[in-house]
Every structure is written in structure tokens, then in C-alpha cells.
Design an enzyme around this catalytic site. Sequence first.
Site, PDB file in Angstrom:
ATOM      1  CB  SER A  15      34.427  45.615 -11.683  1.00  0.00           C
ATOM      2  OG  SER A  15      32.911  45.957 -12.222  1.00  0.00           O
ATOM      3  CG  ASN A  16      29.059  45.183  -9.879  1.00  0.00           C
ATOM      4  OD1 ASN A  16      29.242  46.266  -9.589  1.00  0.00           O
ATOM      5  ND2 ASN A  16      29.124  44.977 -10.887  1.00  0.00           N
ATOM      6  CE  LYS A  64      21.530  25.503 -13.881  1.00  0.00           C
ATOM      7  NZ  LYS A  64      21.620  26.090 -13.857  1.00  0.00           N
ATOM      8  CG  MET A  89      29.179  35.715 -16.791  1.00  0.00           C
ATOM      9  SD  MET A  89      27.783  36.912 -16.911  1.00  0.00           S
ATOM     10  CE  MET A  89      27.207  36.741 -18.793  1.00  0.00           C
ATOM     11  CG  HIS A 108      20.831  42.241 -16.105  1.00  0.00           C
ATOM     12  ND1 HIS A 108      21.708  41.722 -17.294  1.00  0.00           N
ATOM     13  CD2 HIS A 108      20.412  43.528 -17.639  1.00  0.00           C
ATOM     14  CE1 HIS A 108      21.766  41.288 -18.006  1.00  0.00           C
ATOM     15  NE2 HIS A 108      20.150  42.395 -18.185  1.00  0.00           N
TER      16      HIS A 108
END
Length: 191
Positions: A15-16, A64, A89, A108
Site C-alpha cells: 500500500s505504501n 545475508k 520485513m 514504521h
Amino acid sequence: MTKAKAAVFASGTGSNFQALMDTEHLACEIVLLVCDQSDASVIEKAAKSKIPTFIFNAKAYPSKEAYEKQLVQKLQEVNVSWVFLAGYMRIVGPTLLQAFERKIVNIHPSLLPAFPGKDAIGQAFQSGVETTGVTVHFIDEGIDTGPIIAQESVAILSGDTEATLKQRIQQVEHALYPRVVNQLLQSSSNF
């Protein structure tokens, strides 16, 4: 004057991401969506906006650092100078942080430093506070600990459910994030 190129990192509904895409006169050009969930609905939103998407599975990489090196390479291939996190996330690691120092921004759903991490809306709702809100901040090595750029309060009303609170927080996010993105890019281009 050419616009700065940006990537959006998202893991969910987007949505953002959509709010940024729908912003008239956005001060940057969004040239890439990076997503770590192959079934995330943000991917469909990117396709409708004709934004290329790079989807990766973190578990397919040995570390990572390995997937972040690939992300940096992808971002550099399309000349990205800013990264905007929108419901991404994953914790951003040193490889990305060093490549895009003070150029990775997150939104946030709380008034940081209150309620960092996952389920900030649920944490605020359960805690009984009267006010929560939205924070836009730079990313650092911590979880939602980077320097705050902007905040906007959202009252928790007596009749609220978590769902109604989330809806009102998202309305604030969708207005605040594009405004802050434009302010950041306009002030950085003055240097």
C-alpha cells in the site's frame, strides 16, 4: 533536471508502494521493486505500474551478505541512488547500509522509539496508550533505531479495533511518506 532513481523494497501488500506510485510530481523515479516474497501482492501493483521487479528468496543464498551483494548489484545496474522500504520485513545488513549510506529510508507504524519491530500497531493497541502514529526514519544497523526524519501522531479512539486503527495509520502513512520522500530528495539536490 533528471530525477534521482529509487527502488522500493516491500514484502507484502504494497500500500505504501502504491501511495508513492500514485503521487503526482514525486521527486524521484521509481525504477525497481525489490521483494523477498514471491506471492506478495505488491508484485502485481508493480506490474500494473510497469515497474520491473526483482524477487529473491533469502533462503536460496548462503548468507545475508550474499543476497545483499546481489541486491546492491541490481540497484547499481539501474542507477538507484535512494532505497525506500515499504513494509519490507527483513533487517537491512551492513552490505546494503554501506552501499547506500544515509540513502535508505523506512516507514514504521508507530511513534518510534515506541513499539519497534513487528506488529507495531498491535503492540500499541494492546498497550493501552492513547496515541500512536507513523515514523519515517533512516535505516541503521538496529531495528527501527535510525535517525528520525518525520513523525505524525494518530490517536487511538475508544471505539477502535486493531483493524480501524491500522486503517487510520495507513491513511497517514500514504500522505506522509510521499511528502517526506519529496522533501528529502529536494533538500539533497541542493547540495
